[in-house]
Design a protein around this motif. Structure first.
Motif, PDB file in Angstrom:
ATOM      1  N   TYR A 664       0.819  -1.209   0.000  1.00  0.00           N
ATOM      2  CA  TYR A 664       0.000   0.000   0.000  1.00  0.00           C
ATOM      3  C   TYR A 664       0.856   1.263   0.000  1.00  0.00           C
ATOM      4  O   TYR A 664       0.440   2.297  -0.536  1.00  0.00           O
ATOM      5  CB  TYR A 664      -0.948  -0.010   1.188  1.00  0.00           C
ATOM      6  CG  TYR A 664      -1.989  -1.096   1.101  1.00  0.00           C
ATOM      7  CD1 TYR A 664      -2.873  -1.156   0.024  1.00  0.00           C
ATOM      8  CD2 TYR A 664      -2.079  -2.084   2.071  1.00  0.00           C
ATOM      9  CE1 TYR A 664      -3.821  -2.159  -0.068  1.00  0.00           C
ATOM     10  CE2 TYR A 664      -3.027  -3.101   1.980  1.00  0.00           C
ATOM     11  CZ  TYR A 664      -3.888  -3.125   0.907  1.00  0.00           C
ATOM     12  OH  TYR A 664      -4.814  -4.124   0.809  1.00  0.00           O
ATOM     13  N   VAL A 665       2.043   1.194   0.587  1.00  0.00           N
ATOM     14  CA  VAL A 665       2.972   2.320   0.532  1.00  0.00           C
ATOM     15  C   VAL A 665       3.499   2.468  -0.893  1.00  0.00           C
ATOM     16  O   VAL A 665       3.603   3.583  -1.418  1.00  0.00           O
ATOM     17  CB  VAL A 665       4.126   2.136   1.529  1.00  0.00           C
ATOM     18  CG1 VAL A 665       5.153   3.267   1.384  1.00  0.00           C
ATOM     19  CG2 VAL A 665       3.594   2.093   2.956  1.00  0.00           C
ATOM     20  N   ARG A 666       3.821   1.343  -1.535  1.00  0.00           N
ATOM     21  CA  ARG A 666       4.288   1.408  -2.915  1.00  0.00           C
ATOM     22  C   ARG A 666       3.213   2.011  -3.824  1.00  0.00           C
ATOM     23  O   ARG A 666       3.507   2.821  -4.702  1.00  0.00           O
ATOM     24  CB  ARG A 666       4.702   0.012  -3.402  1.00  0.00           C
ATOM     25  CG  ARG A 666       5.811  -0.617  -2.566  1.00  0.00           C
ATOM     26  CD  ARG A 666       6.542  -1.737  -3.283  1.00  0.00           C
ATOM     27  NE  ARG A 666       5.751  -2.898  -3.574  1.00  0.00           N
ATOM     28  CZ  ARG A 666       5.464  -3.887  -2.721  1.00  0.00           C
ATOM     29  NH1 ARG A 666       5.916  -3.824  -1.469  1.00  0.00           N
ATOM     30  NH2 ARG A 666       4.749  -4.937  -3.099  1.00  0.00           N
ATOM     31  N   VAL A 667       1.970   1.608  -3.595  1.00  0.00           N
ATOM     32  CA  VAL A 667       0.866   2.158  -4.387  1.00  0.00           C
ATOM     33  C   VAL A 667       0.736   3.670  -4.164  1.00  0.00           C
ATOM     34  O   VAL A 667       0.584   4.441  -5.123  1.00  0.00           O
ATOM     35  CB  VAL A 667      -0.462   1.455  -4.031  1.00  0.00           C
ATOM     36  CG1 VAL A 667      -1.653   2.212  -4.607  1.00  0.00           C
ATOM     37  CG2 VAL A 667      -0.452   0.021  -4.528  1.00  0.00           C
ATOM     38  N   ALA A 668       0.801   4.113  -2.906  1.00  0.00           N
ATOM     39  CA  ALA A 668       0.680   5.550  -2.607  1.00  0.00           C
ATOM     40  C   ALA A 668       1.818   6.334  -3.239  1.00  0.00           C
ATOM     41  O   ALA A 668       1.613   7.443  -3.759  1.00  0.00           O
ATOM     42  CB  ALA A 668       0.666   5.759  -1.094  1.00  0.00           C
ATOM     43  N   ALA A 669       3.029   5.767  -3.224  1.00  0.00           N
ATOM     44  CA  ALA A 669       4.175   6.437  -3.832  1.00  0.00           C
ATOM     45  C   ALA A 669       3.999   6.529  -5.345  1.00  0.00           C
ATOM     46  O   ALA A 669       4.279   7.570  -5.959  1.00  0.00           O
ATOM     47  CB  ALA A 669       5.462   5.701  -3.481  1.00  0.00           C
ATOM     48  N   LEU A 670       3.533   5.455  -5.967  1.00  0.00           N
ATOM     49  CA  LEU A 670       3.302   5.471  -7.413  1.00  0.00           C
ATOM     50  C   LEU A 670       2.235   6.490  -7.791  1.00  0.00           C
ATOM     51  O   LEU A 670       2.352   7.196  -8.801  1.00  0.00           O
ATOM     52  CB  LEU A 670       2.886   4.074  -7.881  1.00  0.00           C
ATOM     53  CG  LEU A 670       4.002   3.024  -7.936  1.00  0.00           C
ATOM     54  CD1 LEU A 670       3.415   1.630  -8.108  1.00  0.00           C
ATOM     55  CD2 LEU A 670       4.990   3.333  -9.063  1.00  0.00           C
ATOM     56  N   SER A 671       1.181   6.556  -6.998  1.00  0.00           N
ATOM     57  CA  SER A 671       0.112   7.519  -7.277  1.00  0.00           C
ATOM     58  C   SER A 671       0.630   8.945  -7.193  1.00  0.00           C
ATOM     59  O   SER A 671       0.224   9.822  -7.974  1.00  0.00           O
ATOM     60  CB  SER A 671      -1.048   7.323  -6.290  1.00  0.00           C
ATOM     61  OG  SER A 671      -1.608   6.043  -6.435  1.00  0.00           O
ATOM     62  N   ALA A 685       7.887   2.522 -13.107  1.00  0.00           N
ATOM     63  CA  ALA A 685       6.635   1.823 -13.390  1.00  0.00           C
ATOM     64  C   ALA A 685       6.901   0.540 -14.164  1.00  0.00           C
ATOM     65  O   ALA A 685       6.345  -0.523 -13.860  1.00  0.00           O
ATOM     66  CB  ALA A 685       5.689   2.734 -14.159  1.00  0.00           C
ATOM     67  N   LYS A 686       7.768   0.606 -15.164  1.00  0.00           N
ATOM     68  CA  LYS A 686       8.080  -0.584 -15.961  1.00  0.00           C
ATOM     69  C   LYS A 686       8.726  -1.666 -15.100  1.00  0.00           C
ATOM     70  O   LYS A 686       8.398  -2.855 -15.232  1.00  0.00           O
ATOM     71  CB  LYS A 686       9.008  -0.208 -17.116  1.00  0.00           C
ATOM     72  CG  LYS A 686       8.355   0.624 -18.203  1.00  0.00           C
ATOM     73  CD  LYS A 686       9.362   0.960 -19.299  1.00  0.00           C
ATOM     74  CE  LYS A 686       8.738   1.810 -20.387  1.00  0.00           C
ATOM     75  NZ  LYS A 686       9.735   2.167 -21.438  1.00  0.00           N
ATOM     76  N   GLN A 687       9.660  -1.255 -14.226  1.00  0.00           N
ATOM     77  CA  GLN A 687      10.325  -2.222 -13.350  1.00  0.00           C
ATOM     78  C   GLN A 687       9.310  -2.952 -12.476  1.00  0.00           C
ATOM     79  O   GLN A 687       9.372  -4.172 -12.310  1.00  0.00           O
ATOM     80  CB  GLN A 687      11.344  -1.524 -12.456  1.00  0.00           C
ATOM     81  CG  GLN A 687      12.621  -1.088 -13.147  1.00  0.00           C
ATOM     82  CD  GLN A 687      13.617  -0.528 -12.142  1.00  0.00           C
ATOM     83  OE1 GLN A 687      13.962  -1.177 -11.148  1.00  0.00           O
ATOM     84  NE2 GLN A 687      14.064   0.695 -12.386  1.00  0.00           N
ATOM     85  N   GLY A 699      -1.309  -2.598 -10.698  1.00  0.00           N
ATOM     86  CA  GLY A 699      -2.325  -1.704 -11.237  1.00  0.00           C
ATOM     87  C   GLY A 699      -1.918  -0.246 -11.169  1.00  0.00           C
ATOM     88  O   GLY A 699      -2.107   0.515 -12.122  1.00  0.00           O
ATOM     89  N   ALA A 700      -1.346   0.166 -10.038  1.00  0.00           N
ATOM     90  CA  ALA A 700      -0.905   1.555  -9.879  1.00  0.00           C
ATOM     91  C   ALA A 700       0.232   1.879 -10.836  1.00  0.00           C
ATOM     92  O   ALA A 700       0.290   2.983 -11.409  1.00  0.00           O
ATOM     93  CB  ALA A 700      -0.461   1.797  -8.442  1.00  0.00           C
ATOM     94  N   ALA A 701       1.153   0.936 -11.041  1.00  0.00           N
ATOM     95  CA  ALA A 701       2.261   1.140 -11.973  1.00  0.00           C
ATOM     96  C   ALA A 701       1.741   1.272 -13.402  1.00  0.00           C
ATOM     97  O   ALA A 701       2.228   2.094 -14.193  1.00  0.00           O
ATOM     98  CB  ALA A 701       3.257  -0.007 -11.859  1.00  0.00           C
ATOM     99  N   LEU A 702       0.749   0.473 -13.728  1.00  0.00           N
ATOM    100  CA  LEU A 702       0.161   0.536 -15.056  1.00  0.00           C
ATOM    101  C   LEU A 702      -0.493   1.893 -15.311  1.00  0.00           C
ATOM    102  O   LEU A 702      -0.358   2.475 -16.405  1.00  0.00           O
ATOM    103  CB  LEU A 702      -0.867  -0.590 -15.199  1.00  0.00           C
ATOM    104  CG  LEU A 702      -1.488  -0.811 -16.572  1.00  0.00           C
ATOM    105  CD1 LEU A 702      -0.428  -1.114 -17.613  1.00  0.00           C
ATOM    106  CD2 LEU A 702      -2.503  -1.953 -16.503  1.00  0.00           C
TER     107      LEU A 702
END
Length: 853
Positions: A664-671, A685-687, A699-702
């Motif tokens: 969830y932290v990774r998702v928040a950072a990506l957002s 995002a690709k990595q 999903g967040a990276a996409l």
């Protein structure tokens, strides 16, 4: 039992938070609470739902059942060993709802016994009088046709026994399963269906040989006659309440496990065979933890956990055989960051609190559910740390506070309107929070010793709240009536206004506590607590206090002016607190306080002033390195829009996106990175798309990738179309919708019958809008898809709702246009909506349609 907190958890739920004693205390009600002279006094006794009067006691029940799948009936034979409870009896009254009796007689005798039956209870004339030292055995041959007569928000149906896909013509497994709580097992076998009844039992289940069966206790034997059928004999040799009896039938993969010398089994659909231990993660570890802390080993002969389709609640603690709704059944990747620890702990803890020791009446339900609720905190504290547990407790309290706006009642509530109403945020959330306060009040060692003694004194018995109090009084040597009267037998919770002061002339700190609660709430609560005085980051003074007046002031001498004063620093109290601190206080609290809630609350207070106060901004951003993921996530979600100008901060965000252990932290950072979507962020995002195992992160990276480069995003989305995961499907749906291209419509059509639960609402909406944007041909196809789903009685309730809602939203949009063409379309959609409403057979869904559409 666990009730689902969020609508999307169950695809078949309908959407619809030092002691100082005063010698004398005079309480004067607020003027608004005084009785008007014009009000007529009431002389009526209050509603009192008493515990069931026990005339007869069922000692043992044997049930032989087979099933008529076509008629959805149970063909049964029940043999009951019974004795008078105390007084002599000449009749036996049993709960047996919607039965057809073929015969009722004594075991070993052919003579039929006379009986009276009103389709709910059967009163059997025993033909003689029995005394409390005598036993007798009754045999009842019957056909039961389980049907729903009601339900509640917690348990959506009271049918008792459920046939799933009985004809085998639906896209779901064929199953039979039961849900006995509260008093629904008497819809498939005759019994005294009350929580203060207790019996041993055995079940002979005859089914097609292709099916597996599960019930309470141990499987004694299986016999296979020559007709392709099989009879399984399950036996429970320890007494349990009738509502805890269960059976389940279906095609399952059964995965064995072990704890000490106890056999464990995880029952899942074959597709999830390799995921079973992840679905029921930490089961052996939980059994060890709870057994050790309670000094009472798990008391039953085995522990099974099974997943069923179309379940009418969250989960149910049937003794030795817990049933879970299908929402827990996910593949390993889907469980990353979405594990089932809390619900597994909840149902397991019931095996001590609820199964071994059972509430004697539904008014005492919190003695089951409050304990199970608190077990979630206890497990999280043990496994994931105090911060994670406190975050969970914060959420539980908020759930109770939110529900209190609709009314309050005593935790032990003898005045309920319907027993099903007891399954609420009082019995669960407040019950758990009160146990947390009791733990603080008596101390850690006494808390666990009190629970051990409570279990020892009351094993295999029905209890009321005084049994719990007496156990703790025996352990502590203290009178705890005040605590139990206040929290269990009275209603409401304190609302506190806290004021802080410092007098330099006297060198004294002042803390003023005012109880401001009004209405039905108790006017004065007694609240043992603490005050922490921070002279600086390293010098902290702790003072114990007892709040026991409507308005009370505490003064303490200190060597210097404090940087911060906190009331209830461990956040133990179930209280809504207005904390009157300065921004400077909150900045210090954000930087230095140790408890989760202090850090969390400080951040929330500082968010409003971040743009104008640099110190507040730095304090909040400084917590991006917090040890607890929930705080890191909160900070990321609230970073200033100009965060990317601070290269040090920006690199921290990028590092969190790539490397934080919590998804969830990774998702928040990506957002957050999606707001800038630079070349470096594109590579991140690709990595993550290539390596991250979390679907949420994927999903967040996409979405970040698509924001940076639409073409690349669509290309990656194409590669992921085969992934059957709601998060990925939602991300792809958004990308395709944003593209506006009709070429992506086949993806939506393919997934319409697969996506379920709350995510279907957004997915269907995207499909409808994209189809409408691309012309009548696509729109007409989409409308037909939606209508077909909405009219299908076998479809998921969520998909039906999503389809109907999408049609309604389109109709509303067309009606806003002045175009005759659009107005005609709106009229056509109105006709379809009328057909859908007329066709709908589910009462709850039909009522929702009438109210909303």
């Amino acid at each position: 039992k666990t009730i689902t907190d969020n609508a999307n958890e169950n695809a078949n739920d309908i959407p619809t938070a030092e002691v100082r004693t005063l010698d004398t205390l005079l309480v004067t009600p607020d003027a608004a609470d005084a009785t008007s002279e014009e009000e007529a006094p009431s002389y009526e006794l209050p509603v009192y739902n008493a515990s069931h009067t026990r005339d007869n006691d069922i000692l043992h029940t044997r049930i032989d059942v087979r099933f008529d799948w076509e008629k959805e009936q149970v063909i049964g034979r029940a043999t009951l060993k019974v004795k008078p409870y105390f007084y002599p009896v000449n009749t036996l009254t049993l709960d047996a709802k919607n039965f057809k009796f073929k015969s009722i007689h004594y075991k070993g005798m052919r003579t039929e016994l006379k009986y009276e039956y009103d389709n709910q209870k059967v009163i059997i004339d025993l033909g003689k009088t029995y005394t409390k030292d005598q036993t007798y055995k009754i045999v009842i041959n019957y056909i039961a046709t389980p049907r729903a007569d009601g339900g509640s928000s917690a348990i959506t149906s009271d049918k008792g026994l459920y046939f799933i896909n009985p004809k085998g013509d639906e896209d779901k497994p064929q199953q039979i399963w039961t849900q006995g709580e509260t008093e629904s097992n008497s819809k498939w076998f005759p019994t005294i269906d009350k929580p203060n009844e207790r019996m041993t039992e055995e079940i002979y289940i005859t089914v097609q040989d292709k099916f597996k069966t599960l019930s309470n206790g141990l499987l004694i034997e299986s016999t296979t006659p020559s007709d392709g059928m099989r009879t399984d004999h399950w036996r429970m040799e320890q007494g349990i309440a009738p509502y805890l009896v269960m059976l389940a039938v279906g095609d399952y993969a059964v995965i064995p496990d072990k704890w000490r010398d106890i056999d464990l089994h995880y029952w899942v659909e074959p597709e999830y065979k390799e995921d079973a231990k992840a679905i029921f993660n930490h089961t052996p570890e939980m059994l060890e933890f709870f057994s050790n802390k309670l000094k009472t080993p798990y008391p039953w002969p085995k522990f099974d956990q099974i997943v069923v389709r179309d379940y009418v609640s969250g989960a149910m603690e049937n003794t030795t055989a817990v049933i879970f709704g299908e929402f827990v059944q996910k593949h390993k990747r889907e469980l990353i960051g979405n594990d089932n620890d809390k619900i597994v702990a909840h149902e397991m803890f019931h095996h001590w609190f609820g199964d071994l020791v059972t509430c004697e009446s539904w008014a005492n339900l919190t003695l089951n559910e409050g304990f199970a609720n608190y077990s979630e905190y206890l497990w999280m504290e043990h496994q994931y740390g105090r911060d994670a547990a406190d975050e969970h407790m914060q959420t539980e309290r908020q759930g109770y506070f939110f529900s209190s706006f609709r009314g309050v009642h005593p935790l032990i509530n003898f005045g309920y309107d319907d027993r099903e109403d007891m399954f609420d945020a009082h019995s669960y959330n407040k019950g758990g929070a009160v146990l947390h306060m009791l733990r603080y009040e008596v101390g850690e060692d006494a808390f666990w010793e009190g629970l051990r003694l409570y279990l020892k004194n009351n094993a295999y018995k029905a209890v009321e709240v005084h049994n719990l109090r007496l156990a703790f009084e025996q352990v502590t040597g203290r009178d705890l009536n005040w605590f139990f009267n206040q929290w269990y037998l009275d209603e409401g919770h304190p609302e506190l206004d806290i004021q802080y002061g410092y007098d330099a002339a006297t060198g004294q700190v002042t803390v003023s506590v005012e109880q401001t609660q009004t209405g039905d709430f108790r006017k004065i609560f007694r609240l043992p607590s603490e005050i922490k005085i921070y002279l600086d980051a390293n010098q902290v003074i702790t003072k114990k206090i007892v709040v026991e007046q409507r308005k009370q002031e505490f003064k303490f001498e200190v060597p210097s002016e404090p940087m911060l004063i906190t009331f209830d620093p461990e956040h133990i109290l179930l209280a809504q607190i207005t904390d009157n601190k300065t921004i400077e206080n909150f900045i210090f609290q954000c930087n230095n306080a140790t408890s989760f809630e202090d850090r969390h609350n400080a951040i929330q207070e500082l968010l409003d002033v971040m743009e104008s106060n640099e110190d507040a901004k730095l304090a909040v951003e400084g917590r991006i390195d917090d040890s607890f993921w929930g705080i890191r996530k909160l900070v990321l979600e609230n970073l200033s829009p100009t965060f990317f100008f601070d290269m040090t901060l920006l690199e921290k965000v990028r590092n969190l996106a790539l490397n934080d252990p919590n998804p969830y932290v990774r998702v928040a950072a990506l957002s957050k990175l999606a707001d800038i979507a630079g070349e470096k962020d594109l590579e991140i995002a690709k990595q993550l798309i290539e390596k991250d195992q979390s679907y949420d992160v994927l999903g967040a990276a996409l979405e970040l990738l698509t924001k940076a480069d639409t073409a690349q995003g669509i290309a990656y989305a194409k590669k992921l179309e085969g992934v059957e995961n709601e998060q990925i499907q939602q991300s792809i749906a958004k990308i395709y919708f944003d593209s506006g291209e009709s070429a992506h419509l086949p993806y939506f059509r393919e997934k319409l019958s697969k996506i379920d639960g709350y995510p279907a609402m957004t997915f269907y909406s995207y499909y409808g809008q994209l189809a409408a944007q691309n012309g009548d041909e696509y729109w007409n196809t989409a409308v037909n898809d939606f209508k077909t789903i909405a009219m299908d009685a076998n479809e998921s309730l969520w998909r039906k709702l999503a389809a109907t809602k999408t049609i309604f939203e389109a109709k509303t949009a067309f009606e806003k246009s002045a175009s005759p063409e659009y107005l005609m379309k709106a009229k056509e959609l109105g006709t379809i909506l009328s057909e859908i409403k007329e066709n709908e057979s589910n009462a709850d869904l039909k009522a929702l349609y009438e109210e909303q559409f």
